[in-house]
Design a protein around this motif. Structure first.
Motif, PDB file in Angstrom:
ATOM      1  N   ALA A  19     -42.500 -47.718 129.172  1.00 33.08           N
ATOM      2  CA  ALA A  19     -42.450 -46.532 128.213  1.00 33.08           C
ATOM      3  C   ALA A  19     -42.024 -47.225 126.923  1.00 33.08           C
ATOM      4  O   ALA A  19     -42.708 -46.280 125.877  1.00 33.08           O
ATOM      5  CB  ALA A  19     -42.191 -45.256 128.988  1.00 33.08           C
ATOM      6  N   LEU A  20     -41.237 -47.817 127.139  1.00 28.88           N
ATOM      7  CA  LEU A  20     -40.606 -47.975 126.383  1.00 28.88           C
ATOM      8  C   LEU A  20     -41.125 -48.908 124.761  1.00 28.88           C
ATOM      9  O   LEU A  20     -41.548 -48.411 123.733  1.00 28.88           O
ATOM     10  CB  LEU A  20     -39.348 -48.871 126.091  1.00 28.88           C
ATOM     11  CG  LEU A  20     -37.607 -47.340 126.452  1.00 28.88           C
ATOM     12  CD1 LEU A  20     -36.834 -48.556 126.790  1.00 28.88           C
ATOM     13  CD2 LEU A  20     -37.353 -46.489 125.234  1.00 28.88           C
ATOM     14  N   ASP A  21     -41.861 -50.299 125.236  1.00 29.71           N
ATOM     15  CA  ASP A  21     -42.341 -50.837 125.093  1.00 29.71           C
ATOM     16  C   ASP A  21     -43.976 -50.750 124.367  1.00 29.71           C
ATOM     17  O   ASP A  21     -43.751 -50.361 123.349  1.00 29.71           O
ATOM     18  CB  ASP A  21     -42.800 -51.828 126.133  1.00 29.71           C
ATOM     19  CG  ASP A  21     -41.633 -52.545 126.487  1.00 29.71           C
ATOM     20  OD1 ASP A  21     -41.056 -52.773 125.891  1.00 29.71           O
ATOM     21  OD2 ASP A  21     -41.880 -53.439 127.777  1.00 29.71           O
ATOM     22  N   ALA A  22     -44.599 -49.572 125.176  1.00 25.56           N
ATOM     23  CA  ALA A  22     -46.014 -48.709 124.874  1.00 25.56           C
ATOM     24  C   ALA A  22     -45.669 -47.913 123.682  1.00 25.56           C
ATOM     25  O   ALA A  22     -46.552 -47.907 122.215  1.00 25.56           O
ATOM     26  CB  ALA A  22     -46.511 -47.523 125.953  1.00 25.56           C
ATOM     27  N   ARG A  23     -43.833 -47.316 123.350  1.00 22.98           N
ATOM     28  CA  ARG A  23     -44.476 -46.638 122.422  1.00 22.98           C
ATOM     29  C   ARG A  23     -43.204 -47.128 121.247  1.00 22.98           C
ATOM     30  O   ARG A  23     -42.850 -46.508 120.198  1.00 22.98           O
ATOM     31  CB  ARG A  23     -43.247 -45.249 123.033  1.00 22.98           C
ATOM     32  CG  ARG A  23     -42.178 -44.258 121.881  1.00 22.98           C
ATOM     33  CD  ARG A  23     -43.691 -43.428 121.639  1.00 22.98           C
ATOM     34  NE  ARG A  23     -43.897 -42.387 122.897  1.00 22.98           N
ATOM     35  CZ  ARG A  23     -43.615 -41.692 123.156  1.00 22.98           C
ATOM     36  NH1 ARG A  23     -43.027 -41.236 122.434  1.00 22.98           N
ATOM     37  NH2 ARG A  23     -44.041 -41.001 123.904  1.00 22.98           N
ATOM     38  N   GLY A  24     -43.345 -48.662 121.583  1.00 15.59           N
ATOM     39  CA  GLY A  24     -43.322 -49.391 120.420  1.00 15.59           C
ATOM     40  C   GLY A  24     -41.847 -49.620 119.831  1.00 15.59           C
ATOM     41  O   GLY A  24     -41.134 -50.205 118.973  1.00 15.59           O
ATOM     42  N   CYS A  25     -40.674 -48.799 121.108  1.00 15.59           N
ATOM     43  CA  CYS A  25     -39.147 -48.801 120.529  1.00 15.59           C
ATOM     44  C   CYS A  25     -38.259 -50.318 121.018  1.00 15.59           C
ATOM     45  O   CYS A  25     -38.660 -50.591 122.629  1.00 15.59           O
ATOM     46  CB  CYS A  25     -38.976 -47.954 121.692  1.00 15.59           C
ATOM     47  SG  CYS A  25     -39.525 -46.427 121.175  1.00 15.59           S
ATOM     48  N   GLY A  26     -38.371 -51.211 120.912  1.00 15.10           N
ATOM     49  CA  GLY A  26     -37.023 -52.554 121.310  1.00 15.10           C
ATOM     50  C   GLY A  26     -36.553 -52.175 121.528  1.00 15.10           C
ATOM     51  O   GLY A  26     -35.068 -51.544 122.112  1.00 15.10           O
ATOM     52  N   VAL A  27     -36.190 -53.156 122.953  1.00 15.66           N
ATOM     53  CA  VAL A  27     -34.719 -52.602 123.760  1.00 15.66           C
ATOM     54  C   VAL A  27     -34.273 -54.497 123.598  1.00 15.66           C
ATOM     55  O   VAL A  27     -35.226 -55.846 124.034  1.00 15.66           O
ATOM     56  CB  VAL A  27     -35.463 -52.767 124.982  1.00 15.66           C
ATOM     57  CG1 VAL A  27     -34.099 -52.764 125.834  1.00 15.66           C
ATOM     58  CG2 VAL A  27     -36.265 -51.626 125.333  1.00 15.66           C
ATOM     59  N   GLY A  28     -33.245 -54.642 123.401  1.00 12.81           N
ATOM     60  CA  GLY A  28     -31.848 -55.773 123.026  1.00 12.81           C
ATOM     61  C   GLY A  28     -32.136 -56.735 124.385  1.00 12.81           C
ATOM     62  O   GLY A  28     -32.653 -55.497 125.021  1.00 12.81           O
ATOM     63  N   ASP A  29     -31.334 -58.087 124.616  1.00 12.59           N
ATOM     64  CA  ASP A  29     -31.453 -58.631 125.091  1.00 12.59           C
ATOM     65  C   ASP A  29     -30.361 -57.941 126.611  1.00 12.59           C
ATOM     66  O   ASP A  29     -30.595 -58.066 127.356  1.00 12.59           O
ATOM     67  CB  ASP A  29     -31.217 -60.212 124.872  1.00 12.59           C
ATOM     68  CG  ASP A  29     -31.830 -60.662 124.547  1.00 12.59           C
ATOM     69  OD1 ASP A  29     -33.585 -60.509 124.499  1.00 12.59           O
ATOM     70  OD2 ASP A  29     -31.823 -61.553 123.695  1.00 12.59           O
ATOM     71  N   LEU A  30     -29.604 -57.538 125.754  1.00  7.66           N
ATOM     72  CA  LEU A  30     -28.198 -57.175 126.637  1.00  7.66           C
ATOM     73  C   LEU A  30     -28.712 -55.739 127.837  1.00  7.66           C
ATOM     74  O   LEU A  30     -28.126 -55.251 128.826  1.00  7.66           O
ATOM     75  CB  LEU A  30     -27.028 -56.920 125.790  1.00  7.66           C
ATOM     76  CG  LEU A  30     -25.812 -57.993 125.878  1.00  7.66           C
ATOM     77  CD1 LEU A  30     -24.675 -57.011 124.531  1.00  7.66           C
ATOM     78  CD2 LEU A  30     -25.445 -57.974 126.720  1.00  7.66           C
ATOM     79  N   ALA A  31     -29.299 -54.546 126.460  1.00  9.53           N
ATOM     80  CA  ALA A  31     -29.712 -53.840 127.062  1.00  9.53           C
ATOM     81  C   ALA A  31     -30.457 -53.601 128.203  1.00  9.53           C
ATOM     82  O   ALA A  31     -30.965 -53.506 129.174  1.00  9.53           O
ATOM     83  CB  ALA A  31     -30.664 -52.888 125.683  1.00  9.53           C
ATOM     84  N   GLY A  32     -31.816 -54.602 127.877  1.00 11.21           N
ATOM     85  CA  GLY A  32     -32.788 -54.893 128.567  1.00 11.21           C
ATOM     86  C   GLY A  32     -32.192 -55.610 130.743  1.00 11.21           C
ATOM     87  O   GLY A  32     -32.856 -55.146 130.954  1.00 11.21           O
ATOM     88  N   GLU A  33     -31.089 -56.353 130.518  1.00 12.88           N
ATOM     89  CA  GLU A  33     -30.337 -56.691 131.345  1.00 12.88           C
ATOM     90  C   GLU A  33     -29.754 -55.957 132.644  1.00 12.88           C
ATOM     91  O   GLU A  33     -29.543 -55.680 133.197  1.00 12.88           O
ATOM     92  CB  GLU A  33     -29.588 -57.879 131.074  1.00 12.88           C
ATOM     93  CG  GLU A  33     -28.865 -58.241 132.466  1.00 12.88           C
ATOM     94  CD  GLU A  33     -27.553 -59.518 131.842  1.00 12.88           C
ATOM     95  OE1 GLU A  33     -26.921 -59.845 132.938  1.00 12.88           O
ATOM     96  OE2 GLU A  33     -27.641 -60.319 130.108  1.00 12.88           O
ATOM     97  N   ILE A  34     -29.425 -54.349 131.764  1.00  9.31           N
ATOM     98  CA  ILE A  34     -28.188 -53.650 132.175  1.00  9.31           C
ATOM     99  C   ILE A  34     -29.459 -52.950 132.503  1.00  9.31           C
ATOM    100  O   ILE A  34     -29.265 -52.493 133.469  1.00  9.31           O
ATOM    101  CB  ILE A  34     -27.498 -53.284 130.290  1.00  9.31           C
ATOM    102  CG1 ILE A  34     -26.445 -53.874 130.236  1.00  9.31           C
ATOM    103  CG2 ILE A  34     -27.445 -51.700 131.809  1.00  9.31           C
ATOM    104  CD1 ILE A  34     -26.055 -54.073 131.340  1.00  9.31           C
ATOM    105  N   MET A  35     -30.595 -53.155 132.157  1.00 10.47           N
ATOM    106  CA  MET A  35     -31.544 -51.885 132.522  1.00 10.47           C
ATOM    107  C   MET A  35     -32.444 -52.564 134.248  1.00 10.47           C
ATOM    108  O   MET A  35     -32.834 -51.527 135.045  1.00 10.47           O
ATOM    109  CB  MET A  35     -33.046 -51.793 132.087  1.00 10.47           C
ATOM    110  CG  MET A  35     -32.525 -50.711 130.482  1.00 10.47           C
ATOM    111  SD  MET A  35     -33.854 -50.731 129.447  1.00 10.47           S
ATOM    112  CE  MET A  35     -34.563 -49.529 130.505  1.00 10.47           C
ATOM    113  N   ALA A  36     -31.446 -54.108 134.473  1.00  6.84           N
ATOM    114  CA  ALA A  36     -32.372 -54.014 135.600  1.00  6.84           C
ATOM    115  C   ALA A  36     -31.689 -54.516 136.529  1.00  6.84           C
ATOM    116  O   ALA A  36     -32.081 -55.325 137.577  1.00  6.84           O
ATOM    117  CB  ALA A  36     -33.023 -55.582 135.035  1.00  6.84           C
TER     118      ALA A  36
END
Length: 302
Positions: A154-171
């Protein structure tokens, strides 16, 4: 007829009097916002700058995208305009010196993450005596996605960026989602408003003081949900989520930040160690009260 002419003349004079002053004042306020943004970007590490899509060499360009306003008509009022301009120049020297010192201090401290409030002009900071004294900033809904993958999509579809650290935390398994749809009341408060007076303060102290005053730590899900729902975030605003840190695969504790650094809306991660030094002007997002936090039983990793 004469009366109408006189009124029109007086209105014309008023416009001539206030136009240059208001124009220079607006220009000064715009300059202050840009300088605050420049200072905040200077405080980011190379990795955090990469997360928001810029390099250190692009900071000046990003911070100065908007030019200073130029008065359209100051004829006949050069004295007033000159006074305002002199005041602006004096303030320019003061704030430039301060910003330069902060950037230099940042380099000396080996680019420790310390986010400073920008863009959004806050009211004069008054020390908070209780969480009950702080009004609700906004409500954010959690529990609207079946799993973290759907939330990331949903973040990607809305065009919101996700940093590397944030992406890792969400996983990470520790990143949980609410099992039920819930509206949480959020507040924003700076470290200074929590009563700290030093230039920097540790993250652990900020969390402890906030909880002592009755604020609640937010679930990690608040960060990406707020990123999705806060699409009108002003440029230069960095909101650190008051949350329990989540460790990366290498064991580094990270907290999440909802930001607009000038290159778009983004969710980034930053040092979440208890001894991480935060600038006293850093703005945090907490739950309205400890009682507002979702019960652990309702949080599941999916």
């Amino acid at each position: 007829m004469s009366s109408i002419h006189q009124n029109t003349a007086r209105e014309s004079v008023k416009r001539q009097v206030y136009s240059p002053i208001e124009t220079y004042w607006d220009a000064f306020q715009a300059w202050r916002k840009r300088e605050t943004l420049r200072t905040q970007l200077c405080r980011l590490t190379e990795r955090e700058l990469a997360d928001i899509g810029i390099t250190r060499g692009e900071i000046d360009y990003v911070a100065s995208k908007r030019g200073l306003a130029t008065p359209h008509d100051a004829r006949g009022w050069h004295g007033a305009a000159l006074v305002i301009l002199m005041l602006c120049n004096a303030c320019f020297l003061v704030f430039t010196s301060e910003a330069g010192a902060q950037c230099t201090a940042r380099d000396v401290l080996q680019a420790r993450p310390a986010l400073k409030e920008a863009a959004r002009v806050r009211q004069p900071q008054i020390v908070v005596g209780s969480a009950a004294d702080v009004p609700v900033w906004r409500k954010t809904t959690v529990g609207t996605f079946p799993d973290s993958v759907a939330l990331r999509n949903a973040l990607d579809a809305r065009g919101c960026g996700v940093g590397d650290l944030a992406g890792e935390i969400m996983a990470r398994p520790a990143f949980t989602l609410s099992a039920a749809k819930t509206d949480l009341e959020l507040v924003t408060v700076s470290a200074a408003e929590l009563g700290f007076q030093t230039e920097t303060v540790s993250l652990g102290q900020i969390h402890a003081r906030a909880q002592q005053l009755g604020f609640g730590l937010a679930p990690a899900e608040i960060a990406p949900q707020l990123r999705l729902q806060y699409l009108d975030q002003p440029i230069g605003e960095f909101l650190v989520i008051g949350m329990d840190p989540i460790k990366t695969w290498k064991g580094e504790p990270v907290v999440l930040t909802v930001a607009n650094g000038g290159a778009g809306l983004i969710l980034i991660g930053q040092n979440g160690r208890a001894d991480a030094e935060m600038f006293v002007g850093s703005v945090f997002v907490f739950l309205r009260s400890n009682e507002a936090a979702p019960a652990e039983a309702t949080l599941v990793h999916r």
